[in-house]
Design a protein around this motif. Structure first.
Motif, mmCIF file in Angstrom:
data_model
loop_
_atom_site.group_PDB
_atom_site.id
_atom_site.type_symbol
_atom_site.label_atom_id
_atom_site.label_comp_id
_atom_site.label_asym_id
_atom_site.label_seq_id
_atom_site.Cartn_x
_atom_site.Cartn_y
_atom_site.Cartn_z
ATOM 1 N N TYR A 98 0.845 -1.197 0.000
ATOM 2 C CA TYR A 98 0.000 0.000 0.000
ATOM 3 C C TYR A 98 0.883 1.251 0.000
ATOM 4 O O TYR A 98 1.858 1.334 0.751
ATOM 5 C CB TYR A 98 -0.913 0.013 1.236
ATOM 6 C CG TYR A 98 -2.102 -0.897 1.122
ATOM 7 C CD1 TYR A 98 -3.319 -0.433 0.645
ATOM 8 C CD2 TYR A 98 -2.006 -2.247 1.495
ATOM 9 C CE1 TYR A 98 -4.421 -1.281 0.551
ATOM 10 C CE2 TYR A 98 -3.096 -3.099 1.393
ATOM 11 C CZ TYR A 98 -4.302 -2.599 0.923
ATOM 12 O OH TYR A 98 -5.385 -3.437 0.818
ATOM 13 N N ARG A 99 0.505 2.202 -0.825
ATOM 14 C CA ARG A 99 1.234 3.462 -0.851
ATOM 15 C C ARG A 99 0.815 4.334 0.338
ATOM 16 O O ARG A 99 -0.248 4.144 0.923
ATOM 17 C CB ARG A 99 0.957 4.213 -2.153
ATOM 18 C CG ARG A 99 1.478 3.503 -3.383
ATOM 19 C CD ARG A 99 1.219 4.349 -4.618
ATOM 20 N NE ARG A 99 1.768 3.707 -5.810
ATOM 21 C CZ ARG A 99 1.693 4.235 -7.027
ATOM 22 N NH1 ARG A 99 1.075 5.409 -7.192
ATOM 23 N NH2 ARG A 99 2.215 3.608 -8.055
ATOM 24 N N LYS A 100 1.665 5.310 0.624
ATOM 25 C CA LYS A 100 1.338 6.226 1.725
ATOM 26 C C LYS A 100 0.074 7.022 1.424
ATOM 27 O O LYS A 100 -0.689 7.360 2.329
ATOM 28 C CB LYS A 100 2.513 7.174 1.992
ATOM 29 C CG LYS A 100 3.717 6.474 2.610
ATOM 30 C CD LYS A 100 4.824 7.450 2.931
ATOM 31 C CE LYS A 100 6.013 6.721 3.570
ATOM 32 N NZ LYS A 100 7.115 7.654 3.888
ATOM 33 N N SER A 101 -0.157 7.326 0.150
ATOM 34 C CA SER A 101 -1.377 8.047 -0.224
ATOM 35 C C SER A 101 -2.612 7.211 0.081
ATOM 36 O O SER A 101 -3.645 7.735 0.522
ATOM 37 C CB SER A 101 -1.334 8.407 -1.709
ATOM 38 O OG SER A 101 -1.202 7.229 -2.511
ATOM 39 N N SER A 102 -2.514 5.889 -0.122
ATOM 40 C CA SER A 102 -3.647 5.003 0.181
ATOM 41 C C SER A 102 -3.886 4.932 1.689
ATOM 42 O O SER A 102 -5.034 4.946 2.156
ATOM 43 C CB SER A 102 -3.379 3.601 -0.372
ATOM 44 O OG SER A 102 -3.234 3.630 -1.770
ATOM 45 N N MET A 103 -2.783 4.848 2.451
ATOM 46 C CA MET A 103 -2.929 4.819 3.916
ATOM 47 C C MET A 103 -3.512 6.133 4.438
ATOM 48 O O MET A 103 -4.304 6.141 5.383
ATOM 49 C CB MET A 103 -1.571 4.530 4.563
ATOM 50 C CG MET A 103 -1.084 3.099 4.335
ATOM 51 S SD MET A 103 0.417 2.719 5.262
ATOM 52 C CE MET A 103 1.650 3.578 4.296
ATOM 53 N N LEU A 104 -3.107 7.237 3.794
ATOM 54 C CA LEU A 104 -3.654 8.537 4.182
ATOM 55 C C LEU A 104 -5.153 8.591 3.909
ATOM 56 O O LEU A 104 -5.931 9.117 4.718
ATOM 57 C CB LEU A 104 -2.928 9.650 3.428
ATOM 58 C CG LEU A 104 -3.362 11.088 3.745
ATOM 59 C CD1 LEU A 104 -3.128 11.402 5.224
ATOM 60 C CD2 LEU A 104 -2.600 12.073 2.863
#
Length: 654
Positions: A96-102
């Motif tokens: 998972y990308r950080k944008s997805s986690m955000l």
């Protein structure tokens, strides 16, 4: 699996974990919405604020409330983010990308905040309606509550805008944390706090000395004109005292408490006990690792309690002081015998009034040529003493149901009625020369002073009680006189009907005094202030308790494995519960004890500097402050019990 589905499963699975976050945010938003609804209620504002003072205060308080609600939501969000970092690290390892986690964090925040907002608006509207009902009844306002809608749409729009702004702040905060964190840091973020601590003796001693110095400076104000607060100035001394206490609190929590625990650990016979050997080392690290939060909570608790206690004191004390300012229920100068008779007829014809007593007291006004005249002599418009006879004084005191035992006065003795108490009773023993005519004088010595004034301060200050013989002698000199009618009776001091019936007869007469009217003025002048401060106090108390809850929950979850080890070592559930309770109680006690102590000295300074002591008894100050402390303690106990049960559930539930 989609982000929405993950967010749904997270919230469902961890509902108990998020429940207090939801409840506390909903509660804070409820109080916030109720406050905004009150501030935007034009009908109420028009009735309670003729000069715009309440509106101005509402706007000022609103800024502080919004700032603190935003801080509380940000703090709660950072707490839960820290609790989720290991999980987020796993997401990162899974691709998972950080944008997805955000996005995931934002979805969860939006869901929780919207649910909290909906709950807060509904409960806040009901709370606002209840508050308005109380205000209308207390202030006796002529308002139909049906004219005030349950939901103020302006307040709803404002609260929605505020929550939207808060969500943006939370989004940016999460983005900064995720952007600056590597996968390893995310996984280990919870464990980074506990480092080997260094004990510094110099900072420990400095913390204790600074706090003690701050308390000494605060208490110094009680010395009156001799204090540093008078010689140096109130503002610089207030700033110096506050800085000393704040610096002392920082060093005291950061260094002195760990140093004290370190010394206890060196006492082997005390350390090597089944509870202490677990609690002490763990507590030392907790204090240092959570020092910033404990310092913040201590200062927050002290500031909030000081504000709340001073407000309660400012509301209660003037009402209590009415018994001195207006000792009789009704009092006025008798300039027309017909008017006095009419007043008595109106009073006697009022319902629910029994055992009516009245007295006419003639005051002789005299000047003095003495050099050591008391403060009371010059405080009124025309300087001089007001002379009343000993028998008139006894009659009035009996009429007012007061206990005042005085010995029979000699012709050269007098009792001085003081406006306020003075340490050391400096007027006792003074001899005053009373000028009766161009060639006639008489000297009286102050046998004693008293705070039990028989006549209100609107009609007599600088009262001297003299013997009946001397009074009759002075009366022959045709000095200026005035006669005061005092009326008392059962249920008269708070009787609205009597005041409303008599008020037209004495319209704009400054010498007409009514205990009911004065209490009404005090209530109307202070109720809005008290209400606004109460809003702030509730939010701050809830935030303080919730932050302590979150910290203890976080600590218990992080050290759950330690309790499993203790269980294998032979510690049963009862013993582990004692360990948990001691750890929680210790963290709760630091901000509570220091906060109450700080606020106590702050109230002493506030009372000495800004409040006029008319009653001369400490109970008048202690009672309202004690009420504020009790309320604060109850809130603390509730949060302690909730926190304790939640921690027990985490440890002892598989």
């Amino acid at each position: 699996m989609g982000l929405l589905k993950i967010a749904y499963k997270n919230l469902k699975t961890n509902f108990s974990f998020y429940s207090l976050y939801f409840i506390s945010v909903a509660f804070v938003l409820m109080v916030f919405f109720s406050f905004i609804s009150f501030a935007m209620n034009d009908i109420i504002m028009e009735k309670i604020s003729s000069d715009g003072r309440v509106e101005t205060m509402s706007k000022t308080v609103a800024v502080f409330v919004m700032a603190f609600v935003l801080f509380y939501m940000s703090y709660s969000n950072s707490f839960f983010l820290k609790r989720r970092t290991k999980e987020l690290g796993i997401y990162s390892l899974l691709g998972y990308r950080k944008s997805s986690m955000l996005k995931l964090l934002t979805i969860e925040n939006v869901v929780i905040c919207l649910l909290s907002l909906l709950t807060g608006i509904i409960l806040g509207a009901i709370l606002h309606k209840g508050i308005i009902e109380v205000i209308i009844r207390v202030l006796k306002l002529q308002i139909e509550t049906s004219a005030i809608p349950l939901f103020n749409y302006g307040a709803i729009l404002f609260t929605l805008t505020f929550v939207f702004a808060a969500l943006i702040v939370l989004f940016l905060s999460n983005w900064v944390v995720l952007r600056n964190s590597s996968v390893l840091n995310l996984v280990r973020m919870e464990k980074r706090e506990e480092k080997k601590i260094k004990i510094r003796l110099s900072l420990s001693i400095a913390g204790l000395l600074f706090m003690v110095l701050g308390y000494i400076l605060a208490f110094d104000i009680t010395r009156g004109v001799e204090s540093l607060w008078k010689t140096i100035g109130f503002s610089p001394m207030a700033l110096l005292t506050m800085l000393t206490v704040v610096i002392g609190t920082i060093f005291f929590i950061h260094s002195f408490l760990p140093f004290s625990i370190h010394k206890l650990e060196q006492r082997k016979n005390w350390l090597y006990k089944e509870m202490n050997i677990i609690v002490l080392p763990n507590f030392k690290y907790k204090i240092r690792s959570k020092a910033k939060t404990l310092i913040l909570l201590t200062l927050l608790a002290a500031g909030t309690l000081s504000l709340f206690a001073s407000t309660v004191l400012s509301v209660y004390y003037p009402v209590a002081a009415t018994e001195r300012i207006i000792p009789s229920a009704i009092e006025f100068p008798v300039e027309d015998k017909g008017m006095a008779s009419k007043v008595l007829e109106i009073v006697k014809g009022t319902n629910n009034v029994e055992d009516i007593k009245y007295s006419e007291t003639t005051i002789i006004q005299v000047i003095s040529s003495s050099a050591n005249l008391p403060f009371e002599y010059n405080v009124k418009e025309a300087s001089g003493f007001d002379l009343i006879s000993e028998s008139d004084y006894r009659e009035l005191i009996e009429l007012q149901n007061k206990a005042a035992k005085i010995e029979k006065l000699k012709d050269d003795e007098a009792i001085l009625v003081k406006y306020r108490p003075e340490e050391g009773d400096p007027d006792k023993g003074n001899v005053y020369n009373l000028n009766l005519s161009a060639s006639d004088n008489v000297e009286v010595m102050v046998k004693e002073t008293t705070l039990i004034n028989p006549i209100g301060f609107a009609n007599s200050i600088g009262t001297l009680i003299i013997s009946d013989t001397l009074y009759q002698e002075i009366k022959t000199f045709d000095l200026p006189e005035k006669t005061i009618m005092s009326i008392d009776g059962q249920n008269m001091r708070d009787n609205k009907e009597i005041y409303e019936n008599l008020e037209p007869l004495f319209k704009d007469d400054p010498y007409f005094s009514s205990s009911y009217q004065r209490n009404e003025v005090i209530t109307q002048a202070n109720s809005s202030t008290f209400l606004l401060i109460s809003f702030v106090t509730i939010i701050f108390f809830v935030a303080t308790g919730s932050i302590l809850y979150f910290h203890n929950i976080s600590s218990i979850i992080a050290h759950k494995d330690d309790f499993m080890i203790l269980n294998r070592m032979g510690y049963n559930n009862k013993m582990m519960k004692k360990i948990i309770n001691k750890q929680i109680l210790a963290l709760f006690c630091i901000p509570y004890v220091l906060g109450v102590t700080h606020s106590t000295f702050a109230i002493i300074a506030y009372k000495s500097a800004l409040m006029d002591d008319l009653l001369g008894r400490n109970s008048a100050f202690i009672l309202p402050v004690l009420v504020a402390v009790v309320i604060f303690t109850i809130v603390y106990i509730i949060y302690y019990v909730v926190t304790k049960r939640a921690c027990h559930k985490i440890i002892f539930t598989n």
